[in-house]
Design an enzyme around this catalytic site. Sequence first.
Site, mmCIF file in Angstrom:
data_model
loop_
_atom_site.group_PDB
_atom_site.id
_atom_site.type_symbol
_atom_site.label_atom_id
_atom_site.label_comp_id
_atom_site.label_asym_id
_atom_site.label_seq_id
_atom_site.Cartn_x
_atom_site.Cartn_y
_atom_site.Cartn_z
ATOM 1 N N GLY A 27 0.810 -1.214 0.000
ATOM 2 C CA GLY A 27 0.000 0.000 0.000
ATOM 3 C C GLY A 27 0.839 1.257 0.000
ATOM 4 O O GLY A 27 0.498 2.252 0.649
ATOM 5 N N ALA A 28 1.924 1.233 -0.782
ATOM 6 C CA ALA A 28 2.915 2.315 -0.723
ATOM 7 C C ALA A 28 2.531 3.549 -1.524
ATOM 8 O O ALA A 28 3.226 4.557 -1.444
ATOM 9 C CB ALA A 28 4.269 1.789 -1.229
ATOM 10 N N GLY A 31 -1.546 7.576 1.328
ATOM 11 C CA GLY A 31 -1.712 7.649 2.763
ATOM 12 C C GLY A 31 -0.464 7.365 3.561
ATOM 13 O O GLY A 31 0.625 7.875 3.271
ATOM 14 N N TYR A 182 -14.005 -5.073 10.668
ATOM 15 C CA TYR A 182 -12.734 -4.343 10.641
ATOM 16 C C TYR A 182 -11.956 -4.579 11.937
ATOM 17 O O TYR A 182 -10.743 -4.844 11.914
ATOM 18 C CB TYR A 182 -12.988 -2.849 10.440
ATOM 19 C CG TYR A 182 -11.733 -2.003 10.442
ATOM 20 C CD1 TYR A 182 -10.795 -2.121 9.421
ATOM 21 C CD2 TYR A 182 -11.480 -1.084 11.467
ATOM 22 C CE1 TYR A 182 -9.639 -1.354 9.412
ATOM 23 C CE2 TYR A 182 -10.335 -0.315 11.464
ATOM 24 C CZ TYR A 182 -9.409 -0.452 10.435
ATOM 25 O OH TYR A 182 -8.260 0.306 10.438
#
Length: 315
Positions: A27-28, A31, A182
Amino acid sequence: MRSIFGSDGWTKSSMPDQSGQTVVLTGANSGLGYEATKAFAEKGAHVVMACRSVERGESARDSIREQFPAASLSVRELDLADLESVRSFAESFVEEYDSLDMLCNNAGVMAVPRQETEDGFEMQFGVNHLGHFALTGHLLDVLESTSGQPRVVTHSSGVHERGKIEFDDLHWEDSYDKWSAYAQSKLANVLFAYELDRRLRTADVDVLSTACHPGYAATNLQKRGPEMAGSRLRLAAMKVANAVLAQSAEAGALPMLYAATHEEITGGEYVGPGGFANMRGTPEIQNSSERSRDEETAERLWAVSEELTGVEYSG
């Protein structure tokens, strides 16, 4: 007495030089992952940006290089919602690299409407936990063969404190609550980080595993759920909350950077922001929930995760 801003004022400028280090960061491209990638690159590390969208990953890479022209960055496709993509990423990595100093299990989804991964897992449990469980297992051999005490950092959330592992309905097929799902996935992250560290110690393997959480940081993660649900009201409320309560994504990335680089990390820690309600401030080592320390639950989750992913850890 600790200040409301955190433990010792640790910021990314406190990071030691990372020249010669190889980092895989999921997820680079956005965010917290983007900010951590930028910090690693600024300190001289080579970062393999593991992104679901190569196009967005390359755009993020180019943006970082505008600030740091010498940044050493490589973009690779990785879809944590597809175990075949996870396996393919790991295979291509070990073909090109013979060492891995840091694996940052950062990517995730939050409070999205119920949907399933390519392998039939509930999306939040599948992406946040099972995808990273499989990725770490595939990369464990190269981590073990790397000198200098490599680290695995798994990103959780303070919401893990509300979580419970629902072994009778892990994929929420009987009923679905997006926030409970979650919380389960984030509890699974901490249980996994601790159990991995215990197993590494038992096997006398010189790799550290630790967990972290960002507090409340303003990222696109909060927007995805309301956008997917088509709720303009929830989206507007989230934007207001981010503006009023949240710290920046740059500040939210600090616990992950601390866990990955600070010399006092020895494995099995939980790092988070030390300011107001542990939602903001500079990072420190904290206590996670009682459930996250339940070794029986961790062992059961490990066995289920191996069965679901087909990835068995050696040793």
